[in-house]
Design an enzyme around this catalytic site. Structure first.
Site, PDB file in Angstrom:
ATOM      1  N   CYS A 273       0.842  -1.197   0.000  1.00  0.00           N
ATOM      2  CA  CYS A 273       0.000   0.000   0.000  1.00  0.00           C
ATOM      3  C   CYS A 273       0.886   1.259   0.000  1.00  0.00           C
ATOM      4  CB  CYS A 273      -0.968  -0.025   1.171  1.00  0.00           C
ATOM      5  SG  CYS A 273      -2.326   1.163   0.987  1.00  0.00           S
TER       6      CYS A 273
ATOM      7  N   HIS B 148      -3.656  -4.998   0.488  1.00  0.00           N
ATOM      8  CA  HIS B 148      -3.115  -5.499   1.757  1.00  0.00           C
ATOM      9  C   HIS B 148      -3.164  -7.036   1.785  1.00  0.00           C
ATOM     10  CE1 HIS B 148      -2.634  -1.754   4.086  1.00  0.00           C
ATOM     11  NE2 HIS B 148      -3.586  -1.302   3.274  1.00  0.00           N
TER      12      HIS B 148
ATOM     13  N   GLU C  17      -1.897  -8.941   3.927  1.00  0.00           N
ATOM     14  CA  GLU C  17      -1.881  -9.453   5.299  1.00  0.00           C
ATOM     15  C   GLU C  17      -3.262  -9.618   5.897  1.00  0.00           C
ATOM     16  OE1 GLU C  17      -1.524  -4.909   5.758  1.00  0.00           O
ATOM     17  OE2 GLU C  17      -1.014  -6.478   4.315  1.00  0.00           O
TER      18      GLU C  17
END
Length: 513
Positions: free
Chosen positions: A78, A166, A168
């Site tokens: 990001c 993202h 994660e």
């Protein structure tokens, strides 16, 4: 040991990146964006986190990429991806519309090692207001979405990759695969970080660090301090003295149960019942922050007095874990949240600090505890506030109010442990944290038999979370809540109403005080 460095630009999900890397059996260290270790031979790769800033903001955090580019594989996430592009000559501009939520990848270049095994149209999670409108010279686009042209890029010459989404977060469907491609495929992790390796390495390091010295450790009954105690005990035996301060505001029978557990684990523990002192000093106090300060002050005094009785002690051990250290210092080095394990005891003790769990996340602490053969009921225990039930009583804390709350809380927690779903999983195991709250400042009208009652309400709180930074209220079954409510009202004198808290964090906090 090999490690991935995560440079933190202030993202709320930086710890989650770390957790995902650790789940790949690879050690990682989260550092402020401007603290890259120049001479660490164990570094095999670098990840740049997201940030609340725009790269075009004059106050945006900026890292020096010169020691990294071409030397280590680099992944920007990001803001991290935008910053790489911006710093090397690309263009980052405000997006026509802010992009949050689900998107789907397309135009994938599956020859890129970062995207190996990633499916076309795989769902990803966006959260940004800027977008990369032009890549630097030599960079190549490797994925897009419907609204983001440069959703992922690479610059093979200097081993640079970036993603606008993202990987994660849970909602990115193949995010773990992407991180595995980077950490294990591109960076070449040998995947040597595990609970077993941590125990062996840490016990050896503790023996070297502590030598023939004696150590004092404050036990709370919680997971972190208990695992720390067993680790240190394995290293130095009975030269570890544990001090357990009972402030009188633990759960029902918890002090007795905890001491039995510690005895079974072979720990050398001194128990101090200081409940009279705590209740005396809390008399008439209703402000939540004053409660916490009084309990913290009294704990330090009791612990210090007891610690001085341990002859020859040179070390103070604490169950400090990695999130404690990260949250206690933000990326500018300023304290943003104080933790009871990060400082607080007087310098007059003149003890050196020993923190064997300082690199671990909570779930890793639990895995280490299991590796040490500690009992499941101790390892799986929900987080519990240091001030205990004092911050779950709205109003003055008295022995009678603690008794009422202990009884109601015991019914709730026991019921969570006993209720199982069709797969045999207990509700307790599906909840991050649960407890009862006594609204001692409120009375409500009720009817029991033919008589009018005017007693206190109990609020039940149960949340789901991964790290307590955010939390959602647990969707407990209605029939379960009905049974718990009925049992509390029938059995706990002083309570005539039960409510269920359906607030998320944010905007509410997990604890009421």
């Amino acid at each position: 040991m090999q490690k991935i460095i995560i440079l933190d630009f202030g993202s709320q999900t930086t710890q989650l990146i770390g957790r995902r890397v650790r789940e790949l059996d690879t050690f990682c260290e989260i550092l402020p964006y401007n603290k890259f270790p120049l001479d660490d031979a164990d570094v095999i790769g670098v990840i740049l986190s997201g940030s609340p800033f725009s790269v075009n903001d004059p106050e945006a955090f900026r890292a020096n990429l010169r020691p990294i580019l071409g030397r280590y594989p680099l992944l920007g996430i990001c803001y991290g991806a935008q910053y790489i592009s911006h710093a090397i000559g690309g263009k980052v501009e405000s997006a026509p519309t802010r992009e949050y939520g689900r998107q789907h990848l397309r135009s994938l270049d599956t020859t890129s090692p970062l995207l190996a095994g990633i499916s076309e149209h795989s769902q990803v999670w966006m959260s940004h207001g800027d977008t990369i409108t032009a890549l630097p010279e030599g960079f190549r686009r490797i994925a897009s979405t419907e609204t983001v042209a440069n959703a992922a890029f690479q610059f093979m010459e200097q081993q640079v990759w970036g993603v606008q989404f993202h990987p994660e977060v849970f909602h990115t469907e193949q995010g773990t695969r992407l991180l595995e491609n980077f950490v294990c495929g591109i960076c070449g992790s040998r995947r040597e970080w595990s609970a077993a390796s941590f125990v062996d390495t840490t016990v050896a390091e503790l023996r070297q660090q502590l030598g023939s010295d004696s150590v004092i450790l404050g036990l709370s009954g919680g997971v972190d301090s208990s695992v720390a105690a067993v680790l240190i005990s394995r290293a130095i035996g009975d030269r570890l003295t544990c001090i357990f301060v009972d402030h009188g505001m633990m759960r029902k029978d918890e002090a007795t149960q905890v001491m039995a557990d510690y005895k079974a684990l072979g720990l050398n523990v001194r128990a101090v019942d200081a409940s009279r002192l705590f209740f005396r000093d809390l008399k008439g106090v209703t402000d939540p922050e004053r409660k916490r300060k009084i309990i913290g002050r009294d704990f330090v005094q009791v612990f210090t007095d007891e610690a001085k009785k341990v002859k020859g002690a040179r070390w103070l051990a604490q169950g400090t874990i990695y999130p404690d250290r990260i949250e206690s210092l933000n990326i500018t080095g300023k304290v943003i949240k104080s933790h009871h394990n990060v400082g607080g005891l007087p310098d007059t003790l003149q003890l050196q600090l020993c923190e064997p769990l300082r690199w671990l996340f909570k779930d890793e602490v639990r895995r280490v505890g299991r590796q040490l053969s500690m009992p499941d009921h101790l390892i799986d225990r929900h987080p519990f506030p240091g001030p205990g039930l004092a911050v779950r009583i709205l109003g003055e804390v008295t022995p009678e109010r603690v008794r009422i709350l202990q009884e109601a809380d015991d019914i709730f927690i026991r019921s969570l442990r006993e209720h199982t779903d069709e797969h045999g999983h207990t509700l307790y195991s599906q909840v991050w944290q649960a407890g009862a709250i006594l609204l001692a400042t409120v009375r409500s009208v009720g009817v029991m038999g033919d008589e009018r009652t005017y007693e206190h309400p109990i609020a039940l709180r149960a949340v789901t979370s991964t790290d307590a930074m955010t939390a959602d209220w647990a969707r407990l079954p209605y029939d379960f809540l009905a049974r718990v409510s009925n049992e509390i009202i029938n059995r706990v004198h002083g309570v005539n109403r039960v409510c269920y808290d359906i607030s998320s964090k944010p905007p509410a906090t997990i604890e009421w005080e």
